[in-house]
Scaffold this active site. Structure first.
Site, PDB file in Angstrom:
ATOM      1  N   GLU A 168     112.326  -3.404 -25.847  1.00  9.60           N
ATOM      2  CA  GLU A 168     111.328  -2.337 -25.828  1.00  9.60           C
ATOM      3  C   GLU A 168     110.015  -2.925 -25.339  1.00  9.60           C
ATOM      4  OE1 GLU A 168     108.645   0.522 -26.079  1.00  9.60           O
ATOM      5  OE2 GLU A 168     110.818   0.863 -26.119  1.00  9.60           O
ATOM      6  N   ASN A 176     108.058   8.399 -26.495  1.00 14.65           N
ATOM      7  CA  ASN A 176     107.744   9.825 -26.460  1.00 14.65           C
ATOM      8  C   ASN A 176     108.395  10.606 -27.588  1.00 14.65           C
ATOM      9  OD1 ASN A 176     105.902  10.192 -24.453  1.00 14.65           O
ATOM     10  ND2 ASN A 176     107.382  10.739 -22.876  1.00 14.65           N
ATOM     11  N   THR A 177     109.460  10.066 -28.158  1.00 13.71           N
ATOM     12  CA  THR A 177     110.107  10.776 -29.258  1.00 13.71           C
ATOM     13  C   THR A 177     109.150  10.946 -30.425  1.00 13.71           C
ATOM     14  OG1 THR A 177     112.201   9.778 -28.573  1.00 13.71           O
ATOM     15  CG2 THR A 177     112.152  10.831 -30.730  1.00 13.71           C
ATOM     16  N   GLY A 181     107.363  16.904 -30.899  1.00 10.52           N
ATOM     17  CA  GLY A 181     107.395  17.666 -32.146  1.00 10.52           C
ATOM     18  C   GLY A 181     108.525  17.246 -33.065  1.00 10.52           C
ATOM     19  N   GLY A 182     109.492  16.485 -32.533  1.00  4.28           N
ATOM     20  CA  GLY A 182     110.568  15.965 -33.365  1.00  4.28           C
ATOM     21  C   GLY A 182     111.583  17.004 -33.796  1.00  4.28           C
ATOM     22  N   ARG A 471     108.203  27.540 -21.468  1.00  3.53           N
ATOM     23  CA  ARG A 471     106.980  26.760 -21.303  1.00  3.53           C
ATOM     24  C   ARG A 471     106.393  26.878 -19.900  1.00  3.53           C
ATOM     25  NH1 ARG A 471     109.015  21.356 -24.636  1.00  3.53           N
ATOM     26  NH2 ARG A 471     108.866  22.306 -26.711  1.00  3.53           N
ATOM     27  N   GLU A 601     115.622  10.953 -20.942  1.00  2.00           N
ATOM     28  CA  GLU A 601     114.795  11.537 -19.885  1.00  2.00           C
ATOM     29  C   GLU A 601     114.860  10.766 -18.575  1.00  2.00           C
ATOM     30  OE1 GLU A 601     110.225  13.252 -19.385  1.00  2.00           O
ATOM     31  OE2 GLU A 601     110.864  12.439 -21.309  1.00  2.00           O
ATOM     32  N   ALA A 616     115.154  18.399 -25.898  1.00  2.00           N
ATOM     33  CA  ALA A 616     114.956  17.000 -25.514  1.00  2.00           C
ATOM     34  C   ALA A 616     115.507  16.053 -26.573  1.00  2.00           C
ATOM     35  CB  ALA A 616     113.478  16.715 -25.268  1.00  2.00           C
TER      36      ALA A 616
END
Length: 635
Positions: A168, A176-177, A181-182, A471, A601, A616
């Protein structure tokens, strides 16, 4: 408790380091002994730093107040104060993945030290870090990227009894996770049975009976026929609890992604990939519970643009249930996670991907060999505005160089570039990027919300869109009707606000007072709120067709009215590497690239032109799990 713990840990580290490694300052960096405070703007608000100095040294650095995002900001908060003391310097690199927070800490410390009489030019000279000896390791599977797809893949490989190394490039898992909003879309009949339905949702279901079947291609047409029968059966029976099905999720995902580019070319998601997603999403949640011990709430939610109530959410937090528990499982079962290590090349032998070259943040070279394969889980490129604008063929002139992004700064598309360079990897859908309509106007940060209990108005106070729409529909309406760069305001109740940011948020005890705070005509905004509340009572919006209302915009008790300033922001890149349902990556000749897998992604072909809210997290964990299985069991 977490913030207090971080403050304490940073203080202890600073004191420890000052005792063992602090060199006295030169005459250029002499100080007026004492304790000084400085502040600077972080991602979510002011970051306040307290610095204690002697006549010739920085003794301690403490962060006394901050509102940064848990998980994402932690590496900077936990590391930089101690490093300032260790190196007696402000010339430190920002922490990859939390650049804004890092910059705020360094700027706040600089202000404090300036008050202490420091020579800032001397303190801000870059610190040179010395690279260590080359690190070389071998594992069955190498995973590149520690977001949701990466940790899901790594945990899967470990559960298959194979060795795995995850690298990482930032100082923590999450990416981004954690910035999202999870919420995780997954059809779950047990939760549906616990969830009341309402007339608005029944009206929505009826609209799905009215589509022209010619809108659906291939297997989607058969799925639509099945869905219509399911809806008719439901409407003719007990409608007191929520309807859902994997066919409904599939058709909504297909329609949500069915778009045309600026040249009139149509794009839609792969049936095989979407079907894999919707049929395996809930099973992946079950796997995560059983394997890592992650927990989920027993109520459903719906983020903006989700189109239906089917999202599951982590019980403790995104940090704990999405990352801490799976990471602990990986390490307990022999896996390794290496941080602050950026992959820059894929090794190829005889046409097969056999490893990864990477570099740690101090310049140390890392060589990783893969017995079975490499999984790319590097995320998209919505943190790379230049790359987005290079490929764009959907937004056109609405995109601009300074547009905000909900993404962490590390999402720049390097996984796609590496795969193209190493193996001529094919890509699809790169011209489509999702904009998040509810990005805070000042910095693009994801404001959170679902559109069911608010109204969106122009700077003049006029409502302009169905807040429950997709969106991209809301974003396009904002550009067409809103102010500069799509500026608009979300009007609602403070009890419903998911996230508050002082610079963009306003509150008042009356609509009239609220209108004055945001320079609107009180009469115009009042009339719009009254009309909206009438639609909420009726369950049907005569202006824009909204059918889902959870509350009216009407205060009770101690509640107050709020307005949040929004602008559409870069959120999710639809395109990426071409994969199949087993997450093999394909080259431009249509052939599988041996040894290379991808999930999340970094891939394309699933969401097509626009992604449903909540899809996502479902995508990255589900396909991360599949990629882990494929790579672990490869020859």
């Amino acid at each position: 408790m977490k913030k207090l713990s971080v403050l304490f840990i940073s203080f202890v580290m600073a004191v420890t380091l000052s005792a063992c490694s602090t060199a006295p300052a030169s005459s250029e960096t002499a100080y007026k002994a004492g304790t000084y405070t400085g502040s600077a703007q972080g991602m979510n608000g002011e970051v306040v730093v307290e610095v204690e100095v002697s006549d010739d040294a920085i003794l301690s650095v403490k962060i006394t107040d901050e509102k940064e995002t848990d998980g994402i900001s932690d590496p900077a908060i936990e590391t930089l104060p101690a490093e300032i003391v260790e190196y007696q310097s402000l010339g430190l690199d920002t922490i990859t993945g939390c650049t804004v927070t890092s910059t705020a800490i360094l700027e706040a410390a600089a202000k404090a030290l300036e008050s202490a009489g420091a020579d800032l030019a001397s303190l801000q000279k870059p610190v040179e870090k010395i690279a260590g000896e080359t690190i070389e390791k071998t594992a069955d599977v190498i995973v590149v990227g520690g977001g949701g797809a990466g940790i899901s893949a790594a945990a899967t490989v470990a559960s298959e009894g194979k060795t795995v190394i995850l690298i990482e490039k930032t100082a923590a898992l999450g990416g981004n996770t954690l910035a999202s909003g999870g919420v995780w879309n997954a059809v779950n009949a047990e939760l549906d049975a616990l969830t009341p339905s309402d007339e608005g949702r029944l009206s929505t279901l009826r609209t799905y009976l009215e589509y022209d079947e010619n809108l659906f291609v291939g297997e989607f047409k058969n799925t639509y026929s099945t869905l219509k029968q399911q809806i008719n059966d439901y409407l003719s029976g007990d409608t007191s609890t929520l309807f859902d099905s994997v066919e409904f999720h599939l058709i909504q995902s297909y329609l949500g992604g069915l778009r045309e580019d600026l040249d009139g070319n149509t794009i839609y998601g792969s049936y095989d990939l979407l079907n894999t997603l919707v049929t395996n999403s809930d099973a992946t949640i079950s796997w995560l519970k059983e394997t890592a011990g992650s927990e989920f709430n027993n109520t459903l939610s719906e983020p903006i643009g989700s189109l239906w109530l089917r999202s599951q959410t982590p019980k403790t937090s995104k940090q704990v249930d999405f990352f801490d528990k799976p990471a602990a499982y990986v390490e307990k079962n022999g896996g390794e996670i290496i941080y602050q290590t950026t992959a820059d090349e894929l090794y190829v032998e005889n046409g097969r991907i056999v490893g990864v070259h990477a570099v740690k943040n101090d310049g140390t070279e890392v060589i990783l060999h893969a017995n079975n394969g490499v999984i790319l889980a590097t995320g998209g490129f919505a943190g790379n505005t230049e790359m987005v604008m290079k490929y764009d063929n959907y937004w056109g002139d609405d995109l601009y160089a300074s547009i905000g992004s909900t993404n962490v700064s590390s999402t720049v598309g390097e996984g796609i570039i590496m795969a193209q360079k190493a193996a001529d990897a094919d890509v699809t859908g790169m011209e489509f990027t999702q904009l998040m309509p509810i990005g805070f106007a000042s910095n693009g940060r994801l404001a959170l919300g679902n559109g069911t209990n608010v109204m969106y108005v122009t700077p003049e106070g006029k409502r302009f869109v169905d807040e429950y729409a997709e969106r991209d529909v809301i974003s396009k309406a904002a550009f067409a009707n809103g102010g500069e760069q799509g500026l608009f305001y979300e009007i609602g109740l403070k009890s419903n606000v998911a996230l508050w940011q002082d610079e963009d948020c306003y509150e008042a005890s009356s609509i009239e007072e609220l209108a004055k705070l945001i320079n609107m005509d009180p009469a115009v905004l009042t009339a719009e709120v009254e009309k909206y509340n009438g639609y909420a009572d009726a369950g049907l919006d005569a202006d824009f067709g909204k059918t889902v209302f959870t509350t009216k915009i009407e205060t009770s008790g101690d509640d107050v009215y709020v307005a949040r300033a929004m602008k559409p922001s870069l959120h999710h890149t639809m395109g990426g590497l071409v994969i199949d349902t087993l997450c093999h990556v394909y080259n431009q000749s249509g052939e599988v690239i041996p040894g290379l897998y991808a999930a999340g992604e970094v891939t394309g072909g699933i969401h097509a032109g626009n992604r449903l809210g909540g899809n996502a997290i479902a995508d990255i964990y589900t396909f991360g799990h599949i990629a882990g299985q494929s790579a672990a069991n490869a020859n």
